[in-house]
Design a protein around this motif. Structure first.
Motif, PDB file in Angstrom:
ATOM      1  N   VAL A 111       0.840  -1.202   0.000  1.00 57.39           N
ATOM      2  CA  VAL A 111       0.000   0.000   0.000  1.00 57.39           C
ATOM      3  C   VAL A 111       0.876   1.253   0.000  1.00 57.39           C
ATOM      4  CG1 VAL A 111      -1.583   1.377   1.429  1.00 57.39           C
ATOM      5  CG2 VAL A 111      -2.073  -1.043   0.987  1.00 57.39           C
ATOM      6  N   ARG A 112       1.936   1.251   0.790  1.00 56.68           N
ATOM      7  CA  ARG A 112       2.838   2.421   0.803  1.00 56.68           C
ATOM      8  C   ARG A 112       3.451   2.652  -0.572  1.00 56.68           C
ATOM      9  NH1 ARG A 112       3.675   0.934   6.063  1.00 56.68           N
ATOM     10  NH2 ARG A 112       5.297  -0.602   5.612  1.00 56.68           N
ATOM     11  N   GLU A 113       3.971   1.595  -1.181  1.00 55.56           N
ATOM     12  CA  GLU A 113       4.589   1.730  -2.499  1.00 55.56           C
ATOM     13  C   GLU A 113       3.545   2.088  -3.558  1.00 55.56           C
ATOM     14  OE1 GLU A 113       7.182   2.041  -5.582  1.00 55.56           O
ATOM     15  OE2 GLU A 113       7.656   2.001  -3.444  1.00 55.56           O
ATOM     16  N   GLY A 114       2.410   1.421  -3.510  1.00 52.28           N
ATOM     17  CA  GLY A 114       1.344   1.709  -4.468  1.00 52.28           C
ATOM     18  C   GLY A 114       0.827   3.127  -4.339  1.00 52.28           C
ATOM     19  N   SER A 115       0.711   3.614  -3.115  1.00 53.65           N
ATOM     20  CA  SER A 115       0.248   4.989  -2.887  1.00 53.65           C
ATOM     21  C   SER A 115       1.244   5.999  -3.445  1.00 53.65           C
ATOM     22  CB  SER A 115       0.018   5.236  -1.394  1.00 53.65           C
ATOM     23  OG  SER A 115      -1.051   4.436  -0.932  1.00 53.65           O
ATOM     24  N   ALA A 116       2.529   5.709  -3.298  1.00 56.40           N
ATOM     25  CA  ALA A 116       3.549   6.603  -3.862  1.00 56.40           C
ATOM     26  C   ALA A 116       3.429   6.648  -5.384  1.00 56.40           C
ATOM     27  CB  ALA A 116       4.944   6.143  -3.441  1.00 56.40           C
ATOM     28  N   ARG A 117       3.191   5.495  -5.982  1.00 59.31           N
ATOM     29  CA  ARG A 117       3.043   5.449  -7.441  1.00 59.31           C
ATOM     30  C   ARG A 117       1.770   6.167  -7.890  1.00 59.31           C
ATOM     31  NH1 ARG A 117       5.312  -0.526  -9.149  1.00 59.31           N
ATOM     32  NH2 ARG A 117       7.158  -0.448  -7.819  1.00 59.31           N
ATOM     33  N   MET A 118       0.715   6.010  -7.116  1.00 56.20           N
ATOM     34  CA  MET A 118      -0.536   6.705  -7.447  1.00 56.20           C
ATOM     35  C   MET A 118      -0.359   8.216  -7.331  1.00 56.20           C
ATOM     36  SD  MET A 118      -2.426   4.365  -8.420  1.00 56.20           S
ATOM     37  CE  MET A 118      -4.166   4.311  -8.286  1.00 56.20           C
ATOM     38  N   ALA A 119       0.435   8.659  -6.363  1.00 57.25           N
ATOM     39  CA  ALA A 119       0.710  10.095  -6.221  1.00 57.25           C
ATOM     40  C   ALA A 119       1.426  10.620  -7.467  1.00 57.25           C
ATOM     41  CB  ALA A 119       1.541  10.353  -4.972  1.00 57.25           C
ATOM     42  N   GLU A 120       2.331   9.823  -8.016  1.00 58.28           N
ATOM     43  CA  GLU A 120       3.026  10.228  -9.247  1.00 58.28           C
ATOM     44  C   GLU A 120       2.046  10.338 -10.417  1.00 58.28           C
ATOM     45  OE1 GLU A 120       6.154   7.369  -9.825  1.00 58.28           O
ATOM     46  OE2 GLU A 120       7.212   8.005  -8.000  1.00 58.28           O
ATOM     47  N   VAL A 121       1.137   9.384 -10.523  1.00 53.94           N
ATOM     48  CA  VAL A 121       0.131   9.437 -11.589  1.00 53.94           C
ATOM     49  C   VAL A 121      -0.775  10.649 -11.384  1.00 53.94           C
ATOM     50  CG1 VAL A 121      -1.860   8.264 -12.624  1.00 53.94           C
ATOM     51  CG2 VAL A 121       0.201   6.956 -12.045  1.00 53.94           C
ATOM     52  N   THR A 122      -1.167  10.887 -10.144  1.00 51.96           N
ATOM     53  CA  THR A 122      -2.009  12.039  -9.841  1.00 51.96           C
ATOM     54  C   THR A 122      -1.321  13.320 -10.283  1.00 51.96           C
ATOM     55  OG1 THR A 122      -3.073  10.908  -8.004  1.00 51.96           O
ATOM     56  CG2 THR A 122      -3.177  13.321  -7.992  1.00 51.96           C
ATOM     57  N   GLU A 123      -0.054  13.451  -9.978  1.00 53.99           N
ATOM     58  CA  GLU A 123       0.702  14.634 -10.386  1.00 53.99           C
ATOM     59  C   GLU A 123       0.731  14.759 -11.906  1.00 53.99           C
ATOM     60  OE1 GLU A 123       2.723  18.030 -10.738  1.00 53.99           O
ATOM     61  OE2 GLU A 123       1.831  17.252  -8.891  1.00 53.99           O
ATOM     62  N   ARG A 124       0.958  13.658 -12.591  1.00 52.17           N
ATOM     63  CA  ARG A 124       0.997  13.693 -14.060  1.00 52.17           C
ATOM     64  C   ARG A 124      -0.334  14.146 -14.638  1.00 52.17           C
ATOM     65  NH1 ARG A 124       1.906   8.653 -18.268  1.00 52.17           N
ATOM     66  NH2 ARG A 124       1.620   9.909 -20.127  1.00 52.17           N
ATOM     67  N   VAL A 125      -1.419  13.591 -14.105  1.00 51.84           N
ATOM     68  CA  VAL A 125      -2.748  13.915 -14.631  1.00 51.84           C
ATOM     69  C   VAL A 125      -3.120  15.360 -14.305  1.00 51.84           C
ATOM     70  CG1 VAL A 125      -5.216  13.384 -14.437  1.00 51.84           C
ATOM     71  CG2 VAL A 125      -3.544  11.527 -14.614  1.00 51.84           C
ATOM     72  N   THR A 126      -2.888  15.777 -13.069  1.00 54.30           N
ATOM     73  CA  THR A 126      -3.304  17.130 -12.681  1.00 54.30           C
ATOM     74  C   THR A 126      -2.415  18.211 -13.279  1.00 54.30           C
ATOM     75  OG1 THR A 126      -2.088  16.989 -10.595  1.00 54.30           O
ATOM     76  CG2 THR A 126      -4.412  16.369 -10.547  1.00 54.30           C
ATOM     77  N   SER A 127      -1.202  17.849 -13.664  1.00 50.28           N
ATOM     78  CA  SER A 127      -0.295  18.861 -14.214  1.00 50.28           C
ATOM     79  C   SER A 127      -0.762  19.398 -15.566  1.00 50.28           C
ATOM     80  CB  SER A 127       1.122  18.292 -14.342  1.00 50.28           C
ATOM     81  OG  SER A 127       1.185  17.327 -15.378  1.00 50.28           O
ATOM     82  N   VAL A 128      -1.628  18.688 -16.253  1.00 52.16           N
ATOM     83  CA  VAL A 128      -2.114  19.182 -17.539  1.00 52.16           C
ATOM     84  C   VAL A 128      -3.307  20.128 -17.389  1.00 52.16           C
ATOM     85  CG1 VAL A 128      -1.289  17.127 -18.741  1.00 52.16           C
ATOM     86  CG2 VAL A 128      -3.669  17.241 -17.996  1.00 52.16           C
ATOM     87  N   LEU A 129      -3.827  20.252 -16.165  1.00 52.00           N
ATOM     88  CA  LEU A 129      -4.989  21.109 -15.928  1.00 52.00           C
ATOM     89  C   LEU A 129      -4.542  22.512 -15.520  1.00 52.00           C
ATOM     90  CD1 LEU A 129      -7.161  18.564 -13.921  1.00 52.00           C
ATOM     91  CD2 LEU A 129      -7.348  19.150 -16.347  1.00 52.00           C
ATOM     92  N   GLU A 135      -9.173  20.546  -8.683  1.00 50.05           N
ATOM     93  CA  GLU A 135     -10.194  20.635  -7.634  1.00 50.05           C
ATOM     94  C   GLU A 135     -11.586  20.765  -8.253  1.00 50.05           C
ATOM     95  OE1 GLU A 135     -11.413  23.404  -3.795  1.00 50.05           O
ATOM     96  OE2 GLU A 135      -9.449  23.656  -4.714  1.00 50.05           O
ATOM     97  N   THR A 136     -11.703  21.565  -9.296  1.00 52.61           N
ATOM     98  CA  THR A 136     -12.989  21.733  -9.972  1.00 52.61           C
ATOM     99  C   THR A 136     -13.458  20.420 -10.590  1.00 52.61           C
ATOM    100  OG1 THR A 136     -12.517  24.054 -10.444  1.00 52.61           O
ATOM    101  CG2 THR A 136     -14.195  22.989 -11.809  1.00 52.61           C
ATOM    102  N   VAL A 137     -12.566  19.733 -11.287  1.00 52.38           N
ATOM    103  CA  VAL A 137     -12.933  18.457 -11.918  1.00 52.38           C
ATOM    104  C   VAL A 137     -13.362  17.451 -10.856  1.00 52.38           C
ATOM    105  CG1 VAL A 137     -12.043  16.472 -13.214  1.00 52.38           C
ATOM    106  CG2 VAL A 137     -11.527  18.796 -13.984  1.00 52.38           C
ATOM    107  N   VAL A 138     -12.590  17.332  -9.783  1.00 53.72           N
ATOM    108  CA  VAL A 138     -12.935  16.384  -8.713  1.00 53.72           C
ATOM    109  C   VAL A 138     -14.303  16.714  -8.126  1.00 53.72           C
ATOM    110  CG1 VAL A 138     -12.321  15.641  -6.371  1.00 53.72           C
ATOM    111  CG2 VAL A 138     -10.567  15.736  -8.146  1.00 53.72           C
ATOM    112  N   ASN A 139     -14.550  17.982  -7.850  1.00 56.10           N
ATOM    113  CA  ASN A 139     -15.844  18.376  -7.277  1.00 56.10           C
ATOM    114  C   ASN A 139     -17.000  18.073  -8.224  1.00 56.10           C
ATOM    115  OD1 ASN A 139     -14.742  19.240  -4.847  1.00 56.10           O
ATOM    116  ND2 ASN A 139     -14.506  21.349  -5.562  1.00 56.10           N
ATOM    117  N   GLU A 140     -16.814  18.343  -9.504  1.00 60.06           N
ATOM    118  CA  GLU A 140     -17.878  18.069 -10.468  1.00 60.06           C
ATOM    119  C   GLU A 140     -18.106  16.563 -10.644  1.00 60.06           C
ATOM    120  OE1 GLU A 140     -19.995  20.388 -11.808  1.00 60.06           O
ATOM    121  OE2 GLU A 140     -18.951  21.719 -10.419  1.00 60.06           O
TER     122      GLU A 140
END
Length: 164
Positions: A111-129, A135-140
């Motif tokens: 879970v620790r390793e997977g969460s770190a990898r998910m954080a990297e994906v999150t950064e990649r995805v959110t960096s294009v916004l 925050e707007t996309v998540v709320n909607e």
């Protein structure tokens, strides 16, 4: 955005929000899959493990209800996690027919390793916004989930257990 190639006003499904969400889901899912593949788990298996890490012992039906996937899918995922040594099963201390799943040390490490990898994906995805866009996309999207899936109640065990 034009609804048709000839602007006749007829709706074309590929111009709609559901289709765009589906395409985005598929793209993000591919990236997530690639990020966790070397851990030997799927995104679903990692997600179930994260819930067990956050909430403690849960039954397969608790997990199924909580994340709205079929009991069969949860059972298959938990069997794989058990085979990997990420989870243990035990009988519920009061309701003996209920089987609870808990994370092992290997599962917590995963879970620790997977969460770190998910954080990297999150950064990649959110960096294009744009600024504040994530925050707007998540709320909607949460509004859509509430409309389509109902309650936003957090996952909780049907048969609570104290001290596990």
């Amino acid at each position: 955005m034009s609804t048709t190639p000839d602007d006749s006003g007829e709706f074309f499904w590929w111009d709609g929000l559901p289709y765009t969400l589906w395409r985005a889901h598929n793209a993000v899912n591919r990236v997530l899959h690639d990020a966790v593949k070397s851990l030997g788990v799927t995104v679903t298996q990692l997600g179930l493990s994260v819930h067990l890490a956050q909430l403690g012992a849960l039954s397969a039906s608790d997990l199924s209800r909580g994340i709205h996937i079929t009991p069969q899918s949860v059972a298959t995922a938990l069997a794989r996690l058990e085979k990997l040594g990420w989870v243990n099963r035990q009988p519920h201390p009061v309701h003996g027919r209920v089987v609870l799943f808990t994370l092992t040390d290997a599962g917590r490490d995963g879970v620790r390793e997977g969460s770190a990898r998910m954080a990297e994906v999150t950064e990649r995805v959110t960096s294009v916004l744009s600024e504040g866009g994530a925050e707007t996309v998540v709320n909607e999207l949460r509004r859509i989930l509430l409309e389509l899936d109902g309650s936003e109640r957090p996952m909780e065990p049907l048969w609570p257990v104290r001290g596990l």
